[in-house]
Write a protein that holds these residues in place. Sequence first.
Motif, PDB file in Angstrom:
ATOM      1  N   UNK A 186     -44.950 -37.851  14.964  1.00 52.31           N
ATOM      2  CA  UNK A 186     -44.325 -37.888  16.284  1.00 52.31           C
ATOM      3  C   UNK A 186     -45.395 -37.781  17.359  1.00 52.31           C
ATOM      4  N   UNK A 187     -45.357 -38.719  18.294  1.00 51.52           N
ATOM      5  CA  UNK A 187     -46.186 -38.629  19.497  1.00 51.52           C
ATOM      6  C   UNK A 187     -45.267 -38.185  20.632  1.00 51.52           C
ATOM      7  N   UNK A 188     -45.572 -37.028  21.203  1.00 51.19           N
ATOM      8  CA  UNK A 188     -44.730 -36.463  22.257  1.00 51.19           C
ATOM      9  C   UNK A 188     -45.494 -36.414  23.573  1.00 51.19           C
ATOM     10  N   UNK A 189     -44.912 -37.058  24.588  1.00 50.04           N
ATOM     11  CA  UNK A 189     -45.461 -36.988  25.934  1.00 50.04           C
ATOM     12  C   UNK A 189     -44.581 -36.037  26.751  1.00 50.04           C
ATOM     13  N   UNK A 190     -45.180 -34.958  27.236  1.00 52.17           N
ATOM     14  CA  UNK A 190     -44.447 -33.922  27.962  1.00 52.17           C
ATOM     15  C   UNK A 190     -44.824 -33.918  29.433  1.00 52.17           C
ATOM     16  N   UNK A 191     -43.814 -33.674  30.275  1.00 54.81           N
ATOM     17  CA  UNK A 191     -44.034 -33.453  31.698  1.00 54.81           C
ATOM     18  C   UNK A 191     -43.401 -32.121  32.057  1.00 54.81           C
ATOM     19  N   UNK A 192     -44.228 -31.100  32.353  1.00 57.58           N
ATOM     20  CA  UNK A 192     -43.728 -29.781  32.742  1.00 57.58           C
ATOM     21  C   UNK A 192     -43.445 -29.779  34.233  1.00 57.58           C
ATOM     22  N   UNK A 193     -42.235 -29.336  34.609  1.00 57.95           N
ATOM     23  CA  UNK A 193     -41.788 -29.408  35.998  1.00 57.95           C
ATOM     24  C   UNK A 193     -41.713 -28.050  36.676  1.00 57.95           C
TER      25      UNK A 193
END
Length: 204
Positions: free
Chosen positions: A48-55
């Motif tokens: 799994x390649x996970x791209x995260x954006x923390x807000x």
Amino acid sequence: MTEIEIKARVKDRAGLEERLNQIASFTMQVLRDDTYYGLTKETRCKLRVRRETLLTGGSEEKKTLLTYKRKEMRTLPDGSCSEVNDEKETAIQNADVLEAFLKDSGFLVTLKKHKDVKDWELCVKKDDFPKEAEIGQDLTATFELCKVPPLGDFLEIEILSPVDNPCAVEAIQKKLHELLALVGIGEDQIENRYYSELLREAAL
């Protein structure tokens, strides 16, 4: 670390958020875009390649994670289930090179998934577990309130165990079900199928 978790469908999102704010500490909101790679569409052995954006905090922070999980469902003597995973995860600076290699090596994109997640944390004292579990330290229960298009809202409760003996896993499984009841979600709302199964069904 061994990841032990349960997942349940959420009928009253606003009410659940209120209960979570009462018993646990809000930590962050994060957007997760997952791409799964396997040698066949049907394989359970996937990267799994996970791209995260923390807000959280009014600003955005982006990171990319590469994950491999050995996943299984384990059933308690009372018939209830939870997911037990051996998870390997590392941060990567740029996924483009890896994804190009995977595609050129014959890997297929088996699934794409988006999750809009709010996280809360609750300390679970080591004294809450039997001594024979040999946990030996306080643990953290993470509550993830997830919106997963087009499936709807789910609550995932996860505890990372420092040990993988059967007594420890069973004790943590029981604790997860207690926490689910604490936030007002019934056992009938538990969803034992993986998101991948649910998303495939939704696409039919």
